[in-house]
Motif scaffolding. Structure first.
Motif, PDB file in Angstrom:
ATOM      1  N   ILE A  29       0.844  -1.200   0.000  1.00 18.97           N
ATOM      2  CA  ILE A  29       0.000   0.000   0.000  1.00 18.97           C
ATOM      3  C   ILE A  29       0.878   1.249   0.000  1.00 18.97           C
ATOM      4  O   ILE A  29       0.576   2.238  -0.695  1.00 18.97           O
ATOM      5  N   CYS A  76      -7.854  -1.646   4.474  1.00 12.89           N
ATOM      6  CA  CYS A  76      -8.446  -0.539   3.721  1.00 12.89           C
ATOM      7  C   CYS A  76      -8.444   0.737   4.566  1.00 12.89           C
ATOM      8  O   CYS A  76      -8.344   1.845   4.018  1.00 12.89           O
ATOM      9  N   ALA A 102      -5.002   2.033   4.142  1.00 15.07           N
ATOM     10  CA  ALA A 102      -4.862   2.598   2.799  1.00 15.07           C
ATOM     11  C   ALA A 102      -5.576   3.946   2.695  1.00 15.07           C
ATOM     12  O   ALA A 102      -5.102   4.850   1.985  1.00 15.07           O
ATOM     13  N   THR A 105      -8.683   0.370  -1.532  1.00 14.80           N
ATOM     14  CA  THR A 105      -8.356  -1.033  -1.769  1.00 14.80           C
ATOM     15  C   THR A 105      -9.545  -1.751  -2.396  1.00 14.80           C
ATOM     16  O   THR A 105     -10.704  -1.412  -2.165  1.00 14.80           O
ATOM     17  N   TYR A 135     -13.462   0.538   0.385  1.00 14.15           N
ATOM     18  CA  TYR A 135     -13.263  -0.822  -0.111  1.00 14.15           C
ATOM     19  C   TYR A 135     -14.269  -1.089  -1.227  1.00 14.15           C
ATOM     20  O   TYR A 135     -15.475  -0.877  -1.059  1.00 14.15           O
TER      21      TYR A 135
END
Length: 300
Positions: free
Chosen positions: A99, A144, A147, A154, A181
């Protein structure tokens, strides 16, 4: 709508030293690709021994893409969250590192698998899925959220045999239940679990943040040279035992007109990346696939 390609299409060219990643970007631009997905199989953006991120290479890639007019839209990696204890912690740490790479690349999205493509079929039952689902969703949500802080969304892809199929994909998405997500819908992979690609487009487009567009040959009898898992251009088996092989887009057995028509009718207006993994010459096949994708999208 932006139609482009995955760097995965040209893996053989890069692995054999026929092209560099930078040349791949230039080649994609010459084929009229609007966007490019980066898949670090034939190349990588870190030192394999130390894990140090190669910021110089990343800057070169970003600059070349900008100069070529090709948008970098996704970064895709393999991953396996069907683990426990220290093994799961180590895998999540590795994905967080990826990531970080995606954030350095400046891509808005990153796909990471939640389970191995080559997970034994005997372990792909619904009982197995129900057992692992809480681990997959809790881990994917944690990743996520990490991220999101780095500015990257993600994605799960319907990939392989375990985390594939409309119902299973939706259960994972619903379990993670996070705005950062989403789904990378692969219109070809859905036949690996013997589901209809057009129906999948209709069912999943609302959850879709990016599309992989591919084609397969499908046979009911053994054509020879087949394995269970080798999808790199050779024949492999679907979950129900059909024989599949990657094809040039619109030259295989999938109804690409119906697939793209379903996407257009649903109002999908995101990025579509052609993904070729057949036996034909990669440059020829990818170029034809890109041209067919644009032509068919305009026709449906």
């Amino acid at each position: 709508m932006k139609i482009g390609m995955s760097s995965y299409c040209l893996d053989r060219e890069i692995e054999q030293g026929c092209m560099t990643l930078l040349e791949c970007i230039d080649w994609a631009a010459r084929q009229g690709a609007d966007c490019l997905e980066l898949v670090p199989f034939a190349f990588r953006f870190d030192d394999p021994a130390t894990g140090k991120i190669d910021t110089a290479l990343i800057k070169s890639v970003r600059r070349r893409a900008q100069d070529a007019g090709v948008e970098l839209v996704n970064y895709s990696i393999l991953a396996d969250l069907c683990r426990e204890g220290d093994a799961l912690a180590a895998e999540k740490a590795r994905i967080r590192h990826e990531i970080d790479i995606a954030a350095e690349l400046g891509v808005p999205r990153m796909r990471h698998d939640v389970t191995a493509f080559r997970r034994p079929l005997a372990q792909n039952t619904l009982t197995d899925f129900d057992r692992w689902l809480p681990v997959l969703t809790d881990s994917a949500r944690e990743l996520c959220e990490y991220a999101a802080a780095r500015g990257v969304m993600t994605l799960i892809e319907n990939h392989g045999f375990f985390a594939n199929g409309c119902d299973r994909v939706e259960r994972i998405l619903n379990g993670v239940a996070h705005p950062n997500y989403g789904l990378l819908l692969d219109t070809g992979n859905i036949v690996c679990v013997d589901e209809d690609p057009t129906a999948a487009c209709q069912a999943l487009t609302a959850r879709t943040r990016m599309v992989h567009l591919k084609d397969f040959y499908i046979r009911s009898r053994d054509p020879g040279d087949s394995t269970q898992f080798d999808c790199g251009g050779h024949w492999f088996r679907s979950r129900a035992g059909k024989y599949l092989r990657g094809a040039i887009l619109a030259q295989g057995d999938l109804d690409v007109y119906a697939i793209l028509g379903a996407l257009k009718k649903s109002g999908y207006d995101g990025c579509v990346a052609v993904e070729f993994e057949g036996l034909e010459d990669a440059r020829y096949a990818t170029g034809v696939s890109l041209a067919n994708a644009r032509r068919i999208w305009d026709e449906v």
